[in-house]
Design a protein around this motif. Structure first.
Motif, PDB file in Angstrom:
ATOM      1  N   GLY A 166       0.834  -1.195   0.000  1.00  0.00           N
ATOM      2  CA  GLY A 166       0.000   0.000   0.000  1.00  0.00           C
ATOM      3  C   GLY A 166       0.861   1.234   0.000  1.00  0.00           C
ATOM      4  N   GLY A 167       0.344   2.314  -0.566  1.00  0.00           N
ATOM      5  CA  GLY A 167       1.091   3.567  -0.593  1.00  0.00           C
ATOM      6  C   GLY A 167       0.323   4.651  -1.305  1.00  0.00           C
ATOM      7  N   ARG A 168       1.044   5.482  -2.027  1.00  0.00           N
ATOM      8  CA  ARG A 168       0.422   6.579  -2.777  1.00  0.00           C
ATOM      9  C   ARG A 168       1.273   6.891  -3.988  1.00  0.00           C
ATOM     10  NH1 ARG A 168       1.808  11.561   1.380  1.00  0.00           N
ATOM     11  NH2 ARG A 168       4.043  11.369   1.232  1.00  0.00           N
ATOM     12  N   PHE A 169       0.661   7.549  -4.976  1.00  0.00           N
ATOM     13  CA  PHE A 169       1.425   7.952  -6.154  1.00  0.00           C
ATOM     14  C   PHE A 169       0.946   9.309  -6.657  1.00  0.00           C
ATOM     15  CE2 PHE A 169      -2.229   5.773  -7.884  1.00  0.00           C
ATOM     16  CZ  PHE A 169      -2.473   6.292  -9.152  1.00  0.00           C
ATOM     17  N   THR A 170       1.908  10.087  -7.158  1.00  0.00           N
ATOM     18  CA  THR A 170       1.607  11.415  -7.700  1.00  0.00           C
ATOM     19  C   THR A 170       1.766  11.465  -9.214  1.00  0.00           C
ATOM     20  OG1 THR A 170       3.864  12.167  -7.318  1.00  0.00           O
ATOM     21  CG2 THR A 170       2.271  12.576  -5.560  1.00  0.00           C
ATOM     22  N   THR A 174      -3.175  -0.440 -15.460  1.00  0.00           N
ATOM     23  CA  THR A 174      -2.772   0.953 -15.593  1.00  0.00           C
ATOM     24  C   THR A 174      -3.665   1.769 -14.679  1.00  0.00           C
ATOM     25  OG1 THR A 174      -2.010   0.682 -17.857  1.00  0.00           O
ATOM     26  CG2 THR A 174      -2.512   2.924 -17.134  1.00  0.00           C
ATOM     27  N   LEU A 175      -3.046   2.444 -13.712  1.00  0.00           N
ATOM     28  CA  LEU A 175      -3.786   3.224 -12.729  1.00  0.00           C
ATOM     29  C   LEU A 175      -3.602   4.700 -13.028  1.00  0.00           C
ATOM     30  CD1 LEU A 175      -2.724   1.222  -9.557  1.00  0.00           C
ATOM     31  CD2 LEU A 175      -4.674   0.814 -11.066  1.00  0.00           C
ATOM     32  N   THR A 176      -4.714   5.429 -13.067  1.00  0.00           N
ATOM     33  CA  THR A 176      -4.699   6.854 -13.381  1.00  0.00           C
ATOM     34  C   THR A 176      -4.967   7.652 -12.118  1.00  0.00           C
ATOM     35  OG1 THR A 176      -5.499   6.397 -15.612  1.00  0.00           O
ATOM     36  CG2 THR A 176      -5.738   8.652 -14.816  1.00  0.00           C
ATOM     37  N   ASN A 177      -4.153   8.679 -11.906  1.00  0.00           N
ATOM     38  CA  ASN A 177      -4.288   9.539 -10.740  1.00  0.00           C
ATOM     39  C   ASN A 177      -5.437  10.517 -10.968  1.00  0.00           C
ATOM     40  OD1 ASN A 177      -3.926  11.509  -8.709  1.00  0.00           O
ATOM     41  ND2 ASN A 177      -1.738  11.102  -8.635  1.00  0.00           N
ATOM     42  N   ALA A 178      -6.387  10.568 -10.016  1.00  0.00           N
ATOM     43  CA  ALA A 178      -7.549  11.444 -10.141  1.00  0.00           C
ATOM     44  C   ALA A 178      -7.328  12.809  -9.499  1.00  0.00           C
ATOM     45  CB  ALA A 178      -8.771  10.783  -9.511  1.00  0.00           C
ATOM     46  N   GLY A 179      -6.252  12.966  -8.716  1.00  0.00           N
ATOM     47  CA  GLY A 179      -6.005  14.230  -8.024  1.00  0.00           C
ATOM     48  C   GLY A 179      -4.536  14.491  -7.878  1.00  0.00           C
ATOM     49  N   CYS A 189      -2.663  13.352  -5.491  1.00  0.00           N
ATOM     50  CA  CYS A 189      -2.017  12.141  -4.980  1.00  0.00           C
ATOM     51  C   CYS A 189      -3.114  11.125  -4.699  1.00  0.00           C
ATOM     52  CB  CYS A 189      -1.258  12.532  -3.720  1.00  0.00           C
ATOM     53  SG  CYS A 189      -0.860  11.239  -2.603  1.00  0.00           S
ATOM     54  N   ASP A 190      -2.952   9.901  -5.177  1.00  0.00           N
ATOM     55  CA  ASP A 190      -3.936   8.836  -4.947  1.00  0.00           C
ATOM     56  C   ASP A 190      -3.280   7.686  -4.189  1.00  0.00           C
ATOM     57  OD1 ASP A 190      -5.949  10.158  -6.229  1.00  0.00           O
ATOM     58  OD2 ASP A 190      -6.187   8.740  -7.869  1.00  0.00           O
ATOM     59  N   GLY A 191      -4.079   6.993  -3.409  1.00  0.00           N
ATOM     60  CA  GLY A 191      -3.608   5.787  -2.755  1.00  0.00           C
ATOM     61  C   GLY A 191      -3.525   4.642  -3.749  1.00  0.00           C
ATOM     62  N   ILE A 192      -2.733   3.628  -3.403  1.00  0.00           N
ATOM     63  CA  ILE A 192      -2.581   2.452  -4.261  1.00  0.00           C
ATOM     64  C   ILE A 192      -2.494   1.205  -3.390  1.00  0.00           C
ATOM     65  CG2 ILE A 192      -0.063   2.685  -4.342  1.00  0.00           C
ATOM     66  CD1 ILE A 192      -0.179   1.551  -7.197  1.00  0.00           C
ATOM     67  N   VAL A 193      -3.116   0.121  -3.871  1.00  0.00           N
ATOM     68  CA  VAL A 193      -3.029  -1.177  -3.223  1.00  0.00           C
ATOM     69  C   VAL A 193      -2.664  -2.198  -4.295  1.00  0.00           C
ATOM     70  CG1 VAL A 193      -4.242  -2.954  -1.911  1.00  0.00           C
ATOM     71  CG2 VAL A 193      -4.771  -0.547  -1.530  1.00  0.00           C
ATOM     72  N   ILE A 194      -1.683  -3.054  -3.997  1.00  0.00           N
ATOM     73  CA  ILE A 194      -1.227  -4.079  -4.945  1.00  0.00           C
ATOM     74  C   ILE A 194      -1.162  -5.415  -4.226  1.00  0.00           C
ATOM     75  CG2 ILE A 194       0.569  -4.768  -6.587  1.00  0.00           C
ATOM     76  CD1 ILE A 194       1.634  -1.830  -6.325  1.00  0.00           C
ATOM     77  N   LYS A 195      -1.678  -6.446  -4.869  1.00  0.00           N
ATOM     78  CA  LYS A 195      -1.587  -7.819  -4.351  1.00  0.00           C
ATOM     79  C   LYS A 195      -0.713  -8.614  -5.307  1.00  0.00           C
ATOM     80  CE  LYS A 195      -2.771 -11.687  -2.129  1.00  0.00           C
ATOM     81  NZ  LYS A 195      -3.891 -12.462  -2.549  1.00  0.00           N
ATOM     82  N   GLY A 200      -8.849   7.230  -4.721  1.00  0.00           N
ATOM     83  CA  GLY A 200      -8.737   8.670  -4.585  1.00  0.00           C
ATOM     84  C   GLY A 200      -9.721   9.451  -5.424  1.00  0.00           C
ATOM     85  N   GLY A 201      -9.751  10.732  -5.112  1.00  0.00           N
ATOM     86  CA  GLY A 201     -10.574  11.689  -5.834  1.00  0.00           C
ATOM     87  C   GLY A 201      -9.712  12.853  -6.269  1.00  0.00           C
ATOM     88  N   THR A 202     -10.249  14.062  -6.191  1.00  0.00           N
ATOM     89  CA  THR A 202      -9.547  15.237  -6.713  1.00  0.00           C
ATOM     90  C   THR A 202      -8.490  15.789  -5.765  1.00  0.00           C
ATOM     91  OG1 THR A 202     -11.282  16.659  -5.829  1.00  0.00           O
ATOM     92  CG2 THR A 202     -11.522  15.909  -8.115  1.00  0.00           C
ATOM     93  N   GLY A 203      -8.465  15.327  -4.513  1.00  0.00           N
ATOM     94  CA  GLY A 203      -7.504  15.837  -3.536  1.00  0.00           C
ATOM     95  C   GLY A 203      -6.326  14.905  -3.338  1.00  0.00           C
ATOM     96  N   SER A 204      -5.760  14.955  -2.134  1.00  0.00           N
ATOM     97  CA  SER A 204      -4.633  14.097  -1.767  1.00  0.00           C
ATOM     98  C   SER A 204      -5.146  12.970  -0.880  1.00  0.00           C
ATOM     99  CB  SER A 204      -3.566  14.899  -1.023  1.00  0.00           C
ATOM    100  OG  SER A 204      -3.020  15.893  -1.859  1.00  0.00           O
ATOM    101  N   ASP A 205      -4.896  11.742  -1.310  1.00  0.00           N
ATOM    102  CA  ASP A 205      -5.462  10.576  -0.648  1.00  0.00           C
ATOM    103  C   ASP A 205      -4.364   9.538  -0.448  1.00  0.00           C
ATOM    104  OD1 ASP A 205      -8.100  11.827  -1.006  1.00  0.00           O
ATOM    105  OD2 ASP A 205      -7.767  11.346  -3.100  1.00  0.00           O
ATOM    106  N   TYR A 206      -4.264   8.981   0.746  1.00  0.00           N
ATOM    107  CA  TYR A 206      -3.124   8.176   1.148  1.00  0.00           C
ATOM    108  C   TYR A 206      -3.544   6.822   1.721  1.00  0.00           C
ATOM    109  CZ  TYR A 206      -1.294  12.978   1.536  1.00  0.00           C
ATOM    110  OH  TYR A 206      -0.956  14.283   1.313  1.00  0.00           O
ATOM    111  N   ILE A 207      -2.773   5.806   1.444  1.00  0.00           N
ATOM    112  CA  ILE A 207      -2.887   4.540   2.150  1.00  0.00           C
ATOM    113  C   ILE A 207      -1.715   4.489   3.118  1.00  0.00           C
ATOM    114  CG2 ILE A 207      -2.861   2.022   1.954  1.00  0.00           C
ATOM    115  CD1 ILE A 207      -5.406   3.450   0.897  1.00  0.00           C
ATOM    116  N   GLN A 208      -2.015   4.377   4.404  1.00  0.00           N
ATOM    117  CA  GLN A 208      -0.996   4.385   5.445  1.00  0.00           C
ATOM    118  C   GLN A 208      -0.609   2.988   5.914  1.00  0.00           C
ATOM    119  OE1 GLN A 208      -0.328   7.791   4.909  1.00  0.00           O
ATOM    120  NE2 GLN A 208       0.239   7.700   7.051  1.00  0.00           N
ATOM    121  N   SER A 209      -1.549   2.016   5.786  1.00  0.00           N
ATOM    122  CA  SER A 209      -1.305   0.693   6.346  1.00  0.00           C
ATOM    123  C   SER A 209      -2.099  -0.352   5.577  1.00  0.00           C
ATOM    124  CB  SER A 209      -1.715   0.687   7.831  1.00  0.00           C
ATOM    125  OG  SER A 209      -1.496  -0.571   8.428  1.00  0.00           O
ATOM    126  N   VAL A 210      -1.503  -1.521   5.390  1.00  0.00           N
ATOM    127  CA  VAL A 210      -2.189  -2.655   4.762  1.00  0.00           C
ATOM    128  C   VAL A 210      -1.894  -3.912   5.575  1.00  0.00           C
ATOM    129  CG1 VAL A 210      -2.083  -1.704   2.415  1.00  0.00           C
ATOM    130  CG2 VAL A 210      -0.275  -3.221   3.199  1.00  0.00           C
TER     131      VAL A 210
END
Length: 193
Positions: free
Chosen positions: A4-8, A18-23, A25-31, A45-55
């Motif tokens: 888990g994390g985030r991408f800008t 292929t993941l597209t950023n909506a704002g 910064c968006d959170g990301i989860v990968i298995k 995520g949406g139009t703002g800054s969105d984070y995944i802190q823990s998985v």
């Protein structure tokens, strides 16, 4: 492996996804599977800054994630999470908890927060297959299920227990008259936390 994390970046490729950023910064989860191949991946995520802190992996083969979001709302599967601070003059943050099934489908999702900055920092599965989360809040009070937590200072810590279906089983505040934080939670072998 779960990540888990985030991408800008405007978009990123993860395996066949292929993941597209909506704002900003968006959170990301990968298995990942045991062979290192991506089984599934999703952005959050949406139009703002969105984070995944823990998985954390769950015993049913799924994943539970926790984080925070400044977007006015984000859609996660069939769930629309609304930021309680969205109509204020500054972009406050609300916490979020999302439970994914083994195939990446969203089983349940919830936002946590009121009128100020409220964060989920850590998630873990409990010995009974349920979810424990930890974080902290600056709102004067927050309502979590049937529980209202009242802030005694700048920031107070919070611990919340969710059932397997996403219902709140209990919630508690930890704090005094200054800034108090919970950064990590874990289940213990005796069934506690």
């Amino acid at each position: 492996i779960v990540v888990g994390g985030r991408f800008t970046s405007s978009s990123i490729t993860v395996g066949d996804y292929t993941l597209t950023n909506a704002g900003s910064c968006d959170g990301i989860v990968i298995k990942y599977g045991v062979d290192g191949k991506v089984e599934w991946s999703t952005s959050i995520g949406g139009t703002g800054s969105d984070y995944i802190q823990s998985v954390a992996s769950t015993s049913d083969g799924g994943i539970v994630v926790g984080g925070r979001f400044t977007s006015s709302s984000i859609t996660v599967g069939d769930y629309n999470l609304t930021n309680a601070e969205a109509n204020q003059s500054y972009p406050g943050e609300d916490g979020m908890v999302i439970k994914y099934g083994a195939d990446g489908s969203v089983q349940w999702a919830t936002s946590i927060g009121e009128s100020d900055y409220d964060y989920i920092e850590s998630v873990s599965e409990t010995s009974d297959g349920e979810i424990i989360v930890g974080g902290y809040f600056r709102s004067s009070s927050i309502t979590v299920g049937d529980y209202t937590l009242t802030n005694a200072g700048s920031y107070d810590g919070m611990v919340i227990k969710f059932g397997a279906d996403g219902e709140v089983e209990w919630a508690t505040r930890i704090g005094g008259d200054d800034a108090d934080y919970i950064y990590s939670v874990a289940a213990t072998s005796d069934g506690g936390y």
